[in-house]
Design a protein around this motif. Structure first.
Motif, PDB file in Angstrom:
ATOM      1  N   SER A   1       0.809  -1.221   0.000  1.00 60.61           N
ATOM      2  CA  SER A   1       0.000   0.000   0.000  1.00 60.61           C
ATOM      3  C   SER A   1       0.839   1.266   0.000  1.00 60.61           C
ATOM      4  N   THR A   2       2.124   1.172   0.303  1.00 61.90           N
ATOM      5  CA  THR A   2       2.959   2.370   0.406  1.00 61.90           C
ATOM      6  C   THR A   2       4.347   2.227  -0.195  1.00 61.90           C
TER       7      THR A   2
ATOM      8  N   ARG B   1      -3.795 -10.813   6.676  1.00 60.00           N
ATOM      9  CA  ARG B   1      -4.885  -9.830   6.599  1.00 60.00           C
ATOM     10  C   ARG B   1      -4.364  -8.478   6.133  1.00 60.00           C
ATOM     11  N   HIS B   2      -3.103  -8.144   6.441  1.00 57.10           N
ATOM     12  CA  HIS B   2      -2.534  -6.878   5.981  1.00 57.10           C
ATOM     13  C   HIS B   2      -2.308  -6.902   4.477  1.00 57.10           C
TER      14      HIS B   2
ATOM     15  N   PHE C   1       0.549   0.083  11.815  1.00 58.92           N
ATOM     16  CA  PHE C   1      -0.123  -0.681  10.758  1.00 58.92           C
ATOM     17  C   PHE C   1       0.765  -0.759   9.521  1.00 58.92           C
ATOM     18  N   LEU C   2       1.356   0.357   9.139  1.00 60.69           N
ATOM     19  CA  LEU C   2       2.224   0.360   7.963  1.00 60.69           C
ATOM     20  C   LEU C   2       3.458  -0.514   8.173  1.00 60.69           C
ATOM     21  N   ASP C   3       3.826  -0.728   9.419  1.00 64.76           N
ATOM     22  CA  ASP C   3       4.930  -1.634   9.735  1.00 64.76           C
ATOM     23  C   ASP C   3       4.479  -3.081   9.883  1.00 64.76           C
ATOM     24  N   GLY C   4       3.167  -3.313   9.894  1.00 67.71           N
ATOM     25  CA  GLY C   4       2.668  -4.672  10.010  1.00 67.71           C
ATOM     26  C   GLY C   4       2.648  -5.212  11.421  1.00 67.71           C
ATOM     27  N   THR C   5       2.504  -4.338  12.428  1.00 65.58           N
ATOM     28  CA  THR C   5       2.573  -4.795  13.822  1.00 65.58           C
ATOM     29  C   THR C   5       1.291  -4.508  14.613  1.00 65.58           C
ATOM     30  N   THR C   6       0.219  -4.080  13.942  1.00 63.34           N
ATOM     31  CA  THR C   6      -1.023  -3.821  14.653  1.00 63.34           C
ATOM     32  C   THR C   6      -1.776  -5.121  14.914  1.00 63.34           C
TER      33      THR C   6
END
Length: 390
Positions: free
Chosen positions: A280-281, A314-315, A352-357
């Motif tokens: 996404s980024t 899911r991310h 979230f952008l780091d994938g840790t949420t």
């Protein structure tokens, strides 16, 4: 097939991903682990800059050029200053990382093979790394391959994060070293995509000023320069009084295509080739750091050097839906990111952008996005997946 060099671990490619692995291995108390690096170029000096967020107190802290406890997100309507604590935004230039990797290489007594790598022949017990002409270079129990490559399965949506940055130096104070700009959306927006500028000041006289686009195609060099001149004018910078000391360029894939992270039993791919780039980024660095730390920990424990998935499944789905929404024009890019930061704490968005949420945090993030357009994007993505399976 006769190979003169036999090692436990071979790193194919010597860029950021491999350098982080070497640095992480160097921090472990390894004994008897034989390492080789296969790359025609021994990376040194400044050739790129990584900006990332995380918790202070890591092994990379002594290498940082700068860090900030708050960042600005700017739209045509408003400027938000976002407190990041307990996180921080940080800048790492490539030179110190390459130096750290070089020191680790010496401590590990690693073998450097200054040649390009071609085929990796995996018989399930050892892997032979060959030169493109077919000459065997090294045999290894495991190979970590960070060479760039396309997804094994093409994406339904394929964009790029592409950018150019100028390192600007002034003879007098013109930058605020305590204030970084994460995203400034006042730049002219492309017909299809999202653009923004950002500013990373190292001192009051030296800063990286960059123009970035998320869009399907790169620009010409003149177009990047024109965009940077326009952004500098928005910032009130007089380029006639500034010197461009360095120029940085980059193109990073943003795709929901699937990267083959384990192409054979004893070959593991790293970096973008290993799925570390956030679709996404285009952000990649923090996932590479995680990959390196996990690999070093596994090697130190005498286990296979497997880093695990860079992001939860899911991310990857959420990224695919967001990309589709942007690509099909279902959401306005500037409004989407503005809403995301307006309705969530900055720490949640960045994690979230780091994938840790957590799953609960992800549900909260989804609820804060424009629901009808994102539902349409999710439905379209599901239909596209079904059609591909037929």
């Amino acid at each position: 097939m006769t190979v003169g060099v036999d090692v436990d671990l071979a790193l194919v490619g010597g860029g950021g991903a491999a350098s982080l692995v070497l640095a992480a291995l160097g921090r472990e108390n390894l004994s008897g682990v034989r390492v080789a690096i296969v790359d025609p170029v021994h990376k040194r000096g400044q050739d790129r800059t990584w900006a990332f967020w995380g918790t202070p107190g890591t092994a990379l802290d002594p290498l940082l050029s700068a860090s900030w406890n708050a960042v600005d997100v700017v739209t045509p309507a408003a400027r938000r200053t976002l407190p990041l604590s307990p996180l921080r935004y940080a800048m790492l230039r490539s030179g110190p990382l390459y130096d750290l990797a070089g020191d680790a290489e010496k401590r590990l007594d690693a073998i450097r093979i200054a040649a390009p790598a071609g085929a990796l022949t995996d018989d399930g017990d050892r892997v032979v790394v060959s030169h493109p002409d077919g000459t065997p270079l090294v045999r290894a129990a495991w190979v970590l391959d960070s060479r760039p490559r396309r997804p094994a399965r093409p994406g339904r949506t394929n964009w790029l994060q592409h950018f150019r940055g100028w390192w600007l130096e002034s003879g007098r104070p013109v930058f605020d070293p305590g204030r970084a700009v994460l995203m400034d959306f006042r730049t002219p927006q492309p017909p299809r995509g999202v653009s923004f500028g950002y500013v990373l000041p190292v001192s009051d006289r030296f800063a990286l000023v960059e123009y970035t686009e998320f869009s399907p195609a790169v620009l010409s060099g003149d177009a990047y320069d024109a965009a940077l001149r326009g952004y500098a004018a928005l910032l009130g910078l007089d380029l006639a009084t500034l010197t461009v000391r360095e120029v940085e360029n980059g193109v990073i894939p943003m795709t929901d295509g699937v990267f083959e992270t384990r192409p054979s039993p004893r070959v593991v791919r790293l970096g973008t080739a290993g799925g570390a780039t956030r679709a996404s980024t285009g952000f990649t660095f923090t996932a590479m750091v995680r990959q390196a730390g996990r690999i070093a920990g596994e090697v130190a424990a005498g286990r296979p050097p497997l880093p695990g998935p860079p992001y939860p499944a899911r991310h990857r789905w959420m990224d695919a839906v967001q990309l589709r929404a942007l690509d099909r024009g279902l959401v306005d890019g500037v409004a989407f990111f503005d809403r995301l930061f307006d309705r969530n704490p900055a720490q949640r968005v960045l994690r979230f952008l780091d994938g840790t949420t957590s799953l609960a945090e992800d549900l909260t993030l989804m609820a804060s996005s424009p629901l009808l357009p994102m539902a349409r994007a999710a439905g379209g993505d599901a239909l596209a997946r079904l059609r591909r399976k037929r």
